[in-house]
Design an enzyme around this catalytic site. Structure first.
Site, PDB file in Angstrom:
ATOM      1  N   HIS A   1      34.842  59.476  58.816  1.00 52.52           N
ATOM      2  CA  HIS A   1      34.702  59.884  60.217  1.00 52.52           C
ATOM      3  C   HIS A   1      36.057  59.763  60.932  1.00 52.52           C
ATOM      4  O   HIS A   1      36.492  60.688  61.616  1.00 52.52           O
ATOM      5  CB  HIS A   1      33.650  58.994  60.889  1.00 52.52           C
ATOM      6  N   GLU A   2      36.725  58.615  60.749  1.00 50.31           N
ATOM      7  CA  GLU A   2      38.007  58.398  61.428  1.00 50.31           C
ATOM      8  C   GLU A   2      39.101  59.295  60.850  1.00 50.31           C
ATOM      9  O   GLU A   2      39.955  59.784  61.583  1.00 50.31           O
ATOM     10  CB  GLU A   2      38.423  56.924  61.355  1.00 50.31           C
TER      11      GLU A   2
ATOM     12  N   LEU B   1      33.134  57.128  69.726  1.00 53.46           N
ATOM     13  CA  LEU B   1      33.599  56.653  71.034  1.00 53.46           C
ATOM     14  C   LEU B   1      34.092  57.799  71.906  1.00 53.46           C
ATOM     15  O   LEU B   1      34.124  57.681  73.133  1.00 53.46           O
ATOM     16  CB  LEU B   1      34.714  55.608  70.850  1.00 53.46           C
TER      17      LEU B   1
END
Length: 187
Positions: free
Chosen positions: A149-150, A108
């Protein structure tokens, strides 16, 4: 494991938080551990979920909304109202599989850029849930990838830092108007 935090899985015209994009320094600052899980943390998780759903994401880390706390929200099935989101506070990967897999990732914070990243296929992660209870889960495939990823965001790492194909990376970033200089390769 049901979440006490409930939000409609819908796109809001005005999501509560702003997602910062590649090149913004806030994305490179490491997040701090959350000392106490309280209503303010739960409220932040709720706003992060609303922001994530509004942006059609499946994961969001607090540093992406300029909050330097070790908090991640994930929902690998945003179109399934029966599937509760996962909220990870102070997550720590305790085990990774030897087996690696290469899958296309997006973020995002880097809209429109999708590139292949190699990561362990399976992980074990310990964390606190939104009630402050210690949890441990085994994750594989998409969930394992989203968690990794986060968690990178919590350490100031972006997925583009892990891309091996330099040519594709440069092309995609230029195509979407991002600076190649904003990437900090991890080798």
């Amino acid at each position: 494991m049901t979440s006490v935090i409930t939000v409609e899985k819908e796109k809001l015209d005005n999501p509560p938080l702003d997602i910062h994009v590649l090149g913004d320094r806030v994305l490179r600052q490491p997040a701090k551990r959350i000392a106490k899980v309280d209503d303010s943390v739960r409220q932040l998780a709720k706003e992060m979920l609303q922001t994530m759903y509004s942006s059609h994401g499946i994961g969001l880390a607090a540093p992406q909304v300029a909050i330097h706390k070790q908090l991640i929200v994930i929902d690998c099935e945003p179109d399934n109202p029966a599937n509760p989101p996962l909220i990870l506070i102070n997550p720590k990967i305790t085990r990774v599989s030897q087996e690696l897999c290469v899958v296309e990732e997006g973020c995002l914070s880097i809209p429109g850029v999708y590139l292949d990243v190699t990561r362990p296929k399976t992980i074990e992660v310990s964390f606190k849930d939104e009630q402050g209870k210690p949890r441990k889960i085994q994750a594989t495939d998409l969930l394992a990838r989203v968690i990794q990823h986060e968690m990178d965001h919590l350490n100031g790492v972006m997925f583009v830092d892990r891309v091996d194909n330099d040519l594709a990376l440069t092309e995609k970033l230029q195509e979407k108007g991002f600076s190649r200089g904003a990437v900090k390769p991890i080798k």
